[in-house]
Design a protein around this motif. Structure first.
Motif, PDB file in Angstrom:
ATOM      1  N   TRP A 117     -41.732 -25.827  30.242  1.00 36.24           N
ATOM      2  CA  TRP A 117     -41.160 -26.805  29.315  1.00 36.24           C
ATOM      3  C   TRP A 117     -40.507 -28.021  29.962  1.00 36.24           C
ATOM      4  O   TRP A 117     -40.035 -28.907  29.262  1.00 36.24           O
ATOM      5  N   ARG A 118     -40.473 -28.086  31.268  1.00 35.22           N
ATOM      6  CA  ARG A 118     -39.906 -29.265  31.921  1.00 35.22           C
ATOM      7  C   ARG A 118     -40.943 -30.384  31.907  1.00 35.22           C
ATOM      8  O   ARG A 118     -42.108 -30.174  32.220  1.00 35.22           O
ATOM      9  N   ARG A 119     -40.478 -31.581  31.541  1.00 35.21           N
ATOM     10  CA  ARG A 119     -41.399 -32.721  31.513  1.00 35.21           C
ATOM     11  C   ARG A 119     -41.952 -32.938  32.920  1.00 35.21           C
ATOM     12  O   ARG A 119     -41.189 -32.993  33.889  1.00 35.21           O
TER      13      ARG A 119
ATOM     14  N   ASP B  89     -36.117 -30.078  27.082  1.00 33.15           N
ATOM     15  CA  ASP B  89     -36.088 -30.740  28.387  1.00 33.15           C
ATOM     16  C   ASP B  89     -34.749 -31.416  28.704  1.00 33.15           C
ATOM     17  O   ASP B  89     -34.202 -31.177  29.774  1.00 33.15           O
ATOM     18  N   PRO B  90     -34.175 -32.219  27.817  1.00 28.64           N
ATOM     19  CA  PRO B  90     -32.920 -32.900  28.177  1.00 28.64           C
ATOM     20  C   PRO B  90     -31.652 -32.059  27.993  1.00 28.64           C
ATOM     21  O   PRO B  90     -30.567 -32.496  28.370  1.00 28.64           O
ATOM     22  N   MET B  91     -31.768 -30.856  27.440  1.00 28.13           N
ATOM     23  CA  MET B  91     -30.566 -30.058  27.151  1.00 28.13           C
ATOM     24  C   MET B  91     -29.881 -29.594  28.430  1.00 28.13           C
ATOM     25  O   MET B  91     -30.510 -29.391  29.461  1.00 28.13           O
TER      26      MET B  91
ATOM     27  N   ALA C 214     -28.897 -15.318  43.166  1.00 25.27           N
ATOM     28  CA  ALA C 214     -30.016 -15.502  44.088  1.00 25.27           C
ATOM     29  C   ALA C 214     -30.323 -16.976  44.374  1.00 25.27           C
ATOM     30  O   ALA C 214     -30.858 -17.297  45.427  1.00 25.27           O
ATOM     31  N   LEU C 215     -30.003 -17.857  43.430  1.00 23.00           N
ATOM     32  CA  LEU C 215     -30.319 -19.274  43.602  1.00 23.00           C
ATOM     33  C   LEU C 215     -29.175 -19.995  44.302  1.00 23.00           C
ATOM     34  O   LEU C 215     -28.004 -19.741  44.017  1.00 23.00           O
ATOM     35  N   ASP C 216     -29.530 -20.919  45.190  1.00 22.65           N
ATOM     36  CA  ASP C 216     -28.523 -21.749  45.852  1.00 22.65           C
ATOM     37  C   ASP C 216     -28.273 -23.041  45.093  1.00 22.65           C
ATOM     38  O   ASP C 216     -27.191 -23.621  45.194  1.00 22.65           O
ATOM     39  N   ALA C 217     -29.283 -23.495  44.352  1.00 21.47           N
ATOM     40  CA  ALA C 217     -29.174 -24.758  43.622  1.00 21.47           C
ATOM     41  C   ALA C 217     -30.161 -24.752  42.462  1.00 21.47           C
ATOM     42  O   ALA C 217     -31.172 -24.043  42.497  1.00 21.47           O
ATOM     43  N   VAL C 218     -29.864 -25.537  41.448  1.00 24.08           N
ATOM     44  CA  VAL C 218     -30.759 -25.734  40.307  1.00 24.08           C
ATOM     45  C   VAL C 218     -30.766 -27.217  39.966  1.00 24.08           C
ATOM     46  O   VAL C 218     -29.855 -27.955  40.344  1.00 24.08           O
ATOM     47  N   ASP C 219     -31.786 -27.633  39.266  1.00 23.62           N
ATOM     48  CA  ASP C 219     -31.823 -28.989  38.722  1.00 23.62           C
ATOM     49  C   ASP C 219     -32.313 -28.861  37.277  1.00 23.62           C
ATOM     50  O   ASP C 219     -32.097 -27.830  36.666  1.00 23.62           O
ATOM     51  N   TRP C 220     -32.962 -29.859  36.738  1.00 24.26           N
ATOM     52  CA  TRP C 220     -33.418 -29.843  35.342  1.00 24.26           C
ATOM     53  C   TRP C 220     -32.214 -29.746  34.402  1.00 24.26           C
ATOM     54  O   TRP C 220     -32.151 -28.915  33.524  1.00 24.26           O
ATOM     55  N   ASN C 221     -31.237 -30.621  34.630  1.00 23.57           N
ATOM     56  CA  ASN C 221     -30.016 -30.674  33.814  1.00 23.57           C
ATOM     57  C   ASN C 221     -29.283 -29.339  33.829  1.00 23.57           C
ATOM     58  O   ASN C 221     -28.722 -28.923  32.818  1.00 23.57           O
ATOM     59  N   ALA C 222     -29.298 -28.676  34.962  1.00 22.18           N
ATOM     60  CA  ALA C 222     -28.748 -27.324  35.043  1.00 22.18           C
ATOM     61  C   ALA C 222     -27.604 -27.235  36.042  1.00 22.18           C
ATOM     62  O   ALA C 222     -27.487 -28.057  36.946  1.00 22.18           O
ATOM     63  N   GLU C 223     -26.792 -26.211  35.846  1.00 25.93           N
ATOM     64  CA  GLU C 223     -25.715 -25.880  36.772  1.00 25.93           C
ATOM     65  C   GLU C 223     -25.695 -24.369  36.920  1.00 25.93           C
ATOM     66  O   GLU C 223     -26.131 -23.644  36.023  1.00 25.93           O
ATOM     67  N   LEU C 224     -25.199 -23.905  38.041  1.00 23.90           N
ATOM     68  CA  LEU C 224     -25.117 -22.475  38.295  1.00 23.90           C
ATOM     69  C   LEU C 224     -23.804 -21.905  37.778  1.00 23.90           C
ATOM     70  O   LEU C 224     -22.754 -22.530  37.912  1.00 23.90           O
TER      71      LEU C 224
END
Length: 185
Positions: free
Chosen positions: A57-59, A81-83, A91-101
């Motif tokens: 679902w990511r553009r 997509d913009p949410m 397990a993840l060190d970083a995220v993107d796609w308007n995301a935060e850990l």
């Protein structure tokens, strides 16, 4: 007042929750899920669901949606997509796609997230919702039940005991039913 945490998921009649069980989306169910997204301003996922959703679902960086995504799916993707996305993962060190850990204690982290201003938090996945249901943090459950018996696979909220109160029921032309519940008082 805290914002509501809403869990919604596709499931088979026997409670299986994996998409390999023959749960194809149609235009009516995609329109329903698109409207469900609009009820919230934050998505909460675990790593597996986040990566699955991002992959579909990511553009695309190229701009246009791929040809294999139909109009009802594009409408869903345009909302998702913009949410804002919050990902509970160690397990993840970083995220993107308007995301935060979301790091640290899961239950405390979700409680703090619910205390932030907003229209609501849409929760997806299998393992994360099971942990949050066991902790009593989910305010609403929406199950889109497909007329399929899978006979195998991960099960909805496996191991959690809940008593729920039905607050809405709808039927789609495909035989799918939407059942919305809240925890019984």
């Amino acid at each position: 007042m805290t914002q509501p945490l809403r869990y919604g998921f596709n499931t088979t009649l026997d409670g299986c929750v994996h998409h390999e069980a023959g749960l194809p989306p149609d235009a009516e169910s995609m329109a329903f899920w698109t409207d469900e997204l609009r009820r919230s301003d934050t998505l909460l996922y675990g790593r597996v669901t986040y990566e699955l959703m991002e992959g579909v679902w990511r553009r695309p960086a190229s701009g246009p949606w791929p040809d294999w995504i139909n109009d009802s799916e594009v409408a869903f993707a345009e909302v998702m997509d913009p949410m804002r996305k919050v990902v509970a993962s160690t397990a993840l060190d970083a995220v993107d796609w308007n995301a935060e850990l979301l790091r640290g204690d899961l239950v405390d982290g979700v409680r703090r997230l619910k205390e932030q201003p907003g229209r609501g938090i849409s929760l997806g996945g299998v393992r994360l919702p099971t942990a949050l249901a066991a902790a009593g943090l989910i305010d609403e459950y929406t199950f889109v039940v497909h007329p399929v018996i899978a006979g195998r696979g991960p099960r909805l909220l496996d191991g959690v005991e809940l008593t729920l109160e039905l607050i809405e029921r709808r039927e789609f032309r495909s035989g799918v039913t939407v059942q919305r519940y809240r925890p019984a008082a």
